[in-house]
Design an enzyme around this catalytic site. Structure first.
Site, PDB file in Angstrom:
ATOM      1  NE  ARG A   1      -5.299   0.518  -3.057  1.00  0.00           N
ATOM      2  CZ  ARG A   1      -5.450  -0.526  -2.709  1.00  0.00           C
ATOM      3  NH1 ARG A   1      -5.703  -0.978  -1.325  1.00  0.00           N
ATOM      4  NH2 ARG A   1      -6.451  -1.440  -4.090  1.00  0.00           N
TER       5      ARG A   1
ATOM      6  CG  PHE B   1       2.516   8.885  -3.609  1.00  0.00           C
ATOM      7  CD1 PHE B   1       3.642   8.096  -3.292  1.00  0.00           C
ATOM      8  CD2 PHE B   1       2.393  10.213  -4.698  1.00  0.00           C
ATOM      9  CE1 PHE B   1       4.383   8.506  -3.165  1.00  0.00           C
ATOM     10  CE2 PHE B   1       4.288  10.285  -4.889  1.00  0.00           C
ATOM     11  CZ  PHE B   1       4.952   9.285  -3.574  1.00  0.00           C
TER      12      PHE B   1
ATOM     13  CB  ALA C   1       2.668   5.321  -9.252  1.00  0.00           C
TER      14      ALA C   1
ATOM     15  CD  GLU D   1      -1.418   4.949  -6.199  1.00  0.00           C
ATOM     16  OE1 GLU D   1      -1.121   5.595  -5.269  1.00  0.00           O
ATOM     17  OE2 GLU D   1      -1.510   4.885  -7.571  1.00  0.00           O
TER      18      GLU D   1
ATOM     19  CD  GLU E   1       7.145   4.714  -3.996  1.00  0.00           C
ATOM     20  OE1 GLU E   1       5.857   4.456  -3.440  1.00  0.00           O
ATOM     21  OE2 GLU E   1       7.212   5.270  -4.633  1.00  0.00           O
TER      22      GLU E   1
ATOM     23  CG  PHE F   1      -1.902  -1.608   1.321  1.00  0.00           C
ATOM     24  CD1 PHE F   1      -2.313  -1.723   0.748  1.00  0.00           C
ATOM     25  CD2 PHE F   1      -1.330  -2.103   2.339  1.00  0.00           C
ATOM     26  CE1 PHE F   1      -3.139  -2.705   0.789  1.00  0.00           C
ATOM     27  CE2 PHE F   1      -2.443  -3.635   2.777  1.00  0.00           C
ATOM     28  CZ  PHE F   1      -2.750  -3.771   1.646  1.00  0.00           C
TER      29      PHE F   1
ATOM     30  NE  ARG G   1       0.575  10.471  -7.866  1.00  0.00           N
ATOM     31  CZ  ARG G   1      -0.059  10.257  -9.681  1.00  0.00           C
ATOM     32  NH1 ARG G   1      -1.342  10.439  -9.187  1.00  0.00           N
ATOM     33  NH2 ARG G   1       0.512   9.962 -10.284  1.00  0.00           N
TER      34      ARG G   1
END
Lengths: 499, 813
Positions: B351, B353, B519, B728, B241, B237, B319
């Site tokens: 998720r 972002f 992403a 996402e 990362e 999720f 984002r």
């Protein structure tokens, strides 16, 4: 406190008494418990044997990723019971039958539960899946599952056409699927086939409890064979830990690194496992699990029946006991408000014999009670007749498996429109669970009307000393006290109208 | 139609098949990183020493007692690091800090024979701290001017002219919380020095290549000396990362120094107290509508609560800026963004972002303003939807805006919204203690990494002489079904049955320099690469077959493992025979595949360009019932129409939509990160640091009536087999739950009541919203008919210029 360290291979430090320990019958294969210390939980032991299905997600019985099946007594028969392996001492499985997801089926020969979960998209990351499979399998094998009435229109959506009770999965968390495919898998299950080996095993009684006594890594695990022996052991070691369902023990061991010098397993003591409904009183053994009480009472105490689905999860209820819930003495346990409203008595047994204490006099402070260090809670007594009008309001963030911020239990009787009896139990609003005595006094003798309720609601809102924490603000807790009586009244009116 | 999106006859993609590992999942045989410990000899276990202070200098560290603890083998400290003492890519995350930046910050790590011994050893480490003042809330950080990283501004049109032209203006303030990932599998790494003196790290990571880079720079090694493998993750999720790198580096450092395998697994408490989460945000905003209730201007300053280090906060913020308008056209926009530096965990990818946080602002504004404008919230949202080819504030045309309208229309009909609204009105008329409401919200979510360079993928496909196929690609499996899709893509591209193809675990020595599986781009990027590799092989094999059949290679058909030729009467060849022939003709049977997303450009300093390959769209309608006594609520029914293009794998995609929705609903309504904001010694401590206190959705939050439809006629030109990303976007469909709760709370007040609703909208929050509705109090912060200017950035505010973008510029791209 410097804690003792597990020194693997140091078997010289390990003392075995009480005869040879029985291996666990694990997925049909004998598995010795030789390498388990008193504080090794069943999950760690299973994983140390190379089994990977049961997993640690939270280590406190909240997520169900460690769910496994244990065959537990059910009268002269037995029932596959899903429990949180992370919470129980491995040694408490001595001689018992345990099945994990690996034992239910293989990739080439999936169990019906595994088959439905797999083809319906019931797994995504797969980490919670073996636990779901075990919880679901237990419900699959519940022998009265099909006896449950098919859901009527407008049903709560928590029972499938196959009688599957979704609450069986209330202790399993999935972060990926959103649950819908898991529900569909559960509701698609048929009955076990005629030659189903697991179903067949339920006709057999469980293996007898083993007189286990193990000393290792600086602690002792002992399973006494009688209440007298248990009391004696407790008297010898006042800081010993009693364990039945171990649902609190596991959390303190896993997260707080608690290491009691002696564990006394009392979950199979016959003296603590009775359930009798007499003319004057219902007696409930303190070591019966909540699931067993629920099945045994079958709705005969409606207020308890309202409590059970809201008490933690099925996985926890399969282990947790009323003795444990009162023994830990938490002000936010869910059974005390209900038992207070039922005006229950606690039966305590120690070296000097047995005594009964009204629950309202039992708690003396935050996690403090009148129980002496050598006393064991052996039973709860609920006096009859029961008050006819009851409700249990649990205020929490989440409907399934949460800890209450406020809990209110009502038990009242109304004769000719006048309140003739009222008992109100409160949780989460003080250092102990408590009776709302002032409110009760305001109600008794008053007409059961909206006006009375409004006045009494203000009184109820002033009971206790609610505080703010991460679960709720003090203002909200106070407000929930204030609205609980009007909510009860509204429900009462609605039921009367429906009648 | 592009070659990339075109499907052959009878493709394996598009078939609704279960997850490729489903039968392993359900039988407990799917292995995760920590399951490897029992298969590894002489493993040491790692446990951290955590700071009890939110902010403090570490002034002393005494290890004697720890080292004397039975079973303890070594304590790792900064002195042990041969390379760079940093766990991140921004050089602001010391692996062994001299300054504790948050409660739970790991100061050093104890290695021991058992976990029990490691925990005891950690408890015996003596650390001296000199406490420093700590900033715990985003408001405290703002007040103190504590910011980190870029402060970008996204601007279009003339903001003042927009407000001057408006019929109705409002301004307000909105603060909302973050979210814990709560992947069921906590962070885990198992490192060893292998038989070839290679550092081999098994890691639960979404970004093996970056884990490899960080391990290498901590150890002072070159990347080719470190291999990272990710078998699978028990959920990611976004939480895996960036966060796994330092943990993998600790394990690798321990393995290097002791010569023994080191396992580092965070238990839930460690995971929740140490690792980053979704950013909470604060927003000051003002908004303008015209006399037709159309948005004419939005002016907002949003502050992401970044926690103690920069981490991924800059791209998250970018984002958020790029999704501030969600699906609504706003001609005049100014969004200032900044990142607070506070003494909490380093907030990171989750998720969406930043997209969800951007959208939360506009959805909250619309939900609060609709009653004050005298318009139904659904009508207000519908009226402001993008029309085809209108441009986003950063200048990218919304080419498929018609899909928003189609989905909205389809949902209105399939969800029977008109009839149900009437039923709800009747229910509310006849019930005073319980109220129902239905809300509908849209999603438009940009697909691609904002940073153009990350939009590339690689694959390695091997065909063995017996015809079996093994595929490797750069993406990781975390439950999202990427591997399932890649198997389907490979089988489709090669023309073989699914059973012919097997997938190997993700490893950095198979496919190098991969991007994070993030992403939502996993299937787009790796699918493009797998398809490319398979097509190279198919082409070579077609040439071999064409010689056999005596036809042109383009007339060769390979379908379901059967090779035939148009215009040839010869018997078809079996796939295995074709492969054998190719081998003996010395035709290469392996291929490296590569894919780069075309048509992207983005100027992050100016915040302008076309950063996204396309947008994913969706619409959701949610009906709730609220109890007026307690604020408790139930979701009664959810209808979703979502755009996944032409689905690669419908069972997987529907699972992503449902799961994303429920996770989003968790963030918006239930999950509550509570930090100790008091001045007690526990200040800065996360109070909800366990499953018992941090409640994620359980079965009781599953919508009992949950109807998900994939938008039809939705093939995506220019993406692999016409599909669209799905990971996402559905999370943001859950705004419909929160807005329905707001509307239900408003039903307890007079018609037209505007309701402030805290986020997460817990039962308590809903109760206070009901109380506000009953009294008509629409929130102290809300100004109606007048506005205040959000705080503006200083003239010298740093631009967005990520290091990776600078490197790209230096490389002449």
């Amino acid at each position: 406190m410097r804690n003792t360290i597990d020194e693997r291979g140091g078997d010289t430090a390990r003392q075995l008494e009480g005869g040879p320990r029985m291996p666990v019958n694990l997925n049909g294969v004998p598995a010795p418990l030789d390498d388990a210390d008193p504080h090794t939980n069943a999950l760690d032991w299973l994983r140390s044997r190379g089994l990977t299905g049961a997993k640690e997600g939270c280590a406190e019985g909240e997520c169900g990723a460690c769910s496994v099946l244990v065959r537990r007594p059910s009268g002269n028969r037995s029932t596959w019971t899903a429990i949180n392996a992370c919470l129980i001492p491995a040694l408490s499985l001595d001689g018992q039958d345990v099945v994990t997801s690996e034992g239910l089926g293989t990739p080439d020969d999936l169990h019906p539960v595994q088959q439905e979960m797999a083809v319906r998209g019931g797994s995504q990351c797969g980490y919670c899946t073996p636990g779901f499979v075990c919880s679901m399998a237990a419900e699959y094998y519940r022998e009265d599952r099909h006896a449950d009435p098919a859901p009527a229109a407008g049903d709560d959506g928590e029972h499938g056409p196959n009688g599957f009770d979704l609450h069986a999965l209330s202790g399993n968390l999935c972060r990926c699927t959103g649950y819908r495919p898991i529900r569909d898998a559960a509701y698609a299950l048929d009955s076990p086939a005629a030659d189903d080996e697991f179903a067949a095993r339920q006709a057999e009684p469980t293996p007898p409890a083993v007189a286990t006594r193990v000393t290792a890594a600086g602690a002792e695990f002992v399973r006494p064979q009688s209440l007298g022996e248990a009391v004696k052991l407790l008297g010898e070691t006042p800081d010993a830990q009693l364990v039945a369902g171990a649902t609190d023990w596991g959390v303190s061991v896993n997260l707080m690194r608690a290491r009691a010098p002696r564990l006394i397993a009392i979950d199979r003591l016959a003296e603590l496992r009775g359930l009798t409904v007499g003319d004057q009183v219902v007696t409930i053994g303190a070591a019966l699990t909540l699931s067993e009480i629920e099945r045994g009472l079958d709705g005969r105490i409606p207020l308890l029946a309202k409590l059970f689905p809201q008490f933690a999860s099925r996985l926890i209820r399969n282990g947790a006991t009323l003795g444990g819930n009162l023994g830990t003495g938490s002000p936010i346990g869910d059974s005390p408000p209900v038992l207070l409203a039922l005006e229950a008595e606690v039966v305590l047994t120690g070296q000097n014999g047995e005594r009964a204490v009204p629950l309202a006099d039992y708690f003396t402070g935050y996690r403090q009670s009148v129980r002496a260090a050598d006393e064991i809670i052996t039973a709860l007594r609920v006096p009859l007749p029961l008050a006819p009008h009851t409700a249990f309001h649990k205020i929490a963030k989440r409907r399934f498996d949460d800890i209450s911020s406020v809990a209110v239990a009502f038990a009242i009787d109304i004769e000719d429109g006048v309140v003739s009896r009222a008992a109100i139990g409160l949780g989460g609003v003080a250092a102990t669970p408590l009776r709302a005595r002032t409110t009760e006094a305001a109600l008794v003798g008053a007409p059961w009307t909206a006006e009375t309720v409004q006045t009494a609601a203000r009184t109820l809102a002033a009971e206790g000393t609610p505080m703010a924490d991460h679960r709720a603000s003090s203002d909200y807790r106070r407000a929930m006290l204030a609205t609980s009586l009007p909510k009860f009244f509204a429900q009462f009116e609605q039921e009367e109208t429906a009648r | 139609m592009s070659n990339l999106s075109q499907r052959p006859a009878n493709p394996v993609v598009g078939q609704a098949i279960p997850h490729e590992a489903a039968s392993l999942h359900v039988t407990g045989r799917a292995l995760y990183t920590d399951d490897l410990v029992q298969r590894t000899r002489d493993v040491l276990h790692a446990w951290p020493v955590q700071s009890p202070h939110a902010h403090a200098h570490v002034t002393g560290l005494r290890l004697d007692d720890a080292l004397a603890t039975p079973g303890v083998v070594r304590v790792l400290t900064a002195d042990d690091v041969p390379g760079v003492n940093d766990a991140g890519v921004k050089h602001d995350e010391p692996l062994f800090p001299t300054e504790a930046m948050y409660v739970g910050h790991a100061i050093c790590w104890v290695l021991a024979e058992t976990l029990e011994a490691a925990r005891a050893g950690a408890a015996a480490v003596e650390v001296d701290y000199a406490p420093l003042p700590a900033l715990v809330t985003v408001r405290e950080a703002i007040a103190a001017g504590s910011f980190q990283g870029a402060q970008p501004t996204l601007e279009r049109g003339d903001i003042e002219a927009g407000f001057d032209s408006a019929t109705m203006v409002f301004s307000g303030e909105f603060e909302f919380k973050g979210q814990e990932h709560f992947y069921l599998e906590t962070h885990c790494a198992l490192a060893l020095v292998d038989e070839n003196q290679q550092i081999f790290v098994q890691s639960s990571t979404q970004h093996p290549s970056e884990t490899q880079e960080i391990v290498a720079h901590v150890l002072g090694l070159a990347s080719h000396e470190v291999t990272v493998q990710c078998l699978r993750m028990g959920g990611g999720f976004g939480g895996k990362e960036m966060q796994p790198h330092g943990l993998a580096a600790i394990a690798a450092l321990g393995a290097t120094l002791t010569g023994r395998p080191v396992r580092l697994r965070l238990n839930r408490t460690l995971d929740m107290t140490m690792t980053g989460k979704r950013h909470g945000f604060h927003s000051d905003w003002r908004v303008a509508f015209d006399d037709d209730n159309r948005l004419v201007a939005l002016d907002t300053t949003i502050t992401a609560d970044g926690g103690w280090s920069l981490d991924l906060s800059e791209p998250v913020l970018a984002r958020a800026l790029c999704h501030i308008e969600n699906s609504y056209y706003i001609p005049n926009v100014r969004v200032n963004g900044r990142i607070a530096k506070s003494n909490k965990t380093s907030q990171t990818a989750f998720r969406g972002f930043g997209g969800p946080q951007g959208m939360a602002v506009i959805e909250d504004i619309l939900g609060r303003c609709a009653p004050l404008l005298g318009i139904d919230a659904a009508e207000l949202r519908h009226r402001n939807l993008y029309q085809k080819d209108q441009e986003t504030p950063y200048g990218q045309p919304v080419e498929q805006a018609d899909r928003l309208h189609r989905a909205w229309g389809q949902l209105t009909e399939s969800g029977d919204l008109e009839r149900r609204r009437a039923e709800i009105a009747e229910f509310n008329r006849t019930h005073s203690d319980r109220k129902r409401a239905l809300a509908i919200t849209p999603v438009k979510f940009g697909i691609s990494f904002n940073l153009t360079a990350f939009n590339q993928g690689g694959a390695l496909v091997l065909i063995y002489k017996d015809g079996s196929v093994l595929i490797n690609h750069g993406g990781t499996e975390m439950g999202q079904g990427l591997h399932t899709k890649m198997l389907q893509v490979a089988a489709t591209a090669l023309g073989v049955p699914l059973s012919t193809v097997r997938l190997a675990p993700t490893r950095t020595d198979k496919v190098p320099n991969t991007s994070a599986t993030a992403a939502s781009s996993g299937a787009d990027l790796n699918g493009g690469a797998v398809k490319n590799a398979c097509e190279q092989l198919r082409e070579r094999l077609a040439t071999v077959a064409s010689q056999h059949f005596g036809v042109h290679p383009s007339d060769v058909r390979i379908e379901a493992g059967r090779v035939s030729a148009i215009g040839s009467n010869a018997d078809p060849l079996a796939w295995t025979d074709l492969v054998q022939r190719a081998y003996f003709q010395r035709v290469q049977l392996s291929a490296a595949g590569y894919y780069r997303t075309e048509g992207l450009h983005w100027d992050s300093a100016a915040m302008r360009g076309c950063p996204f390959k396309y947008f994913a769209h969706g619409v959701a309608a949610t009906e709730v019932e609220v109890d007026g006594f307690t604020g408790a609520y139930r979701t009664r029914r959810v209808d979703i129409v979502h755009d996944v293009g032409d689905s690669l794998s419908p069972l997987v995609d529907i699972g992503q939509i449902e799961g994303g929705f429920v996770q989003g609903a968790g963030w918006l309504t239930l999950e509550e990160l509570v930090w100790d904001e008091s001045d007690r010694p526990t200040r800065g401590r996360l109070q909800t640091q366990a499953a018992s206190t941090y409640k994620l959705p359980s079965f009781s939050e599953m919508p009992p009536d949950f109807r998900v439809a994939l938008l039809e006629q939705a093939e995506e030109e220019g993406a692999v087999y016409g599909s669209k990303a799905v990971g996402e976007p559905p999370l943001m469909l859950a705004f419909s739950v929160r807005e329905a709760l707001r509307q239900a709370a408003a039903e307890f007040g007079r018609p037209g009541t505007s309701v402030p609703l805290a986020m997460p909208a817990t039962p308590e929050a809903v109760f206070w919203a009901i109380e506000a509705a009953r009294t008509g109090a629409f929130g102290d912060d809300l100004l109606v008919g007048e506005t205040t200017l959000p705080p503006q950035p200083p003239a010298d505010a740093p631009h967005m210029h990520p290091e990776s973008e600078r490197l790209a510029a230096d490389a002449g791209v």
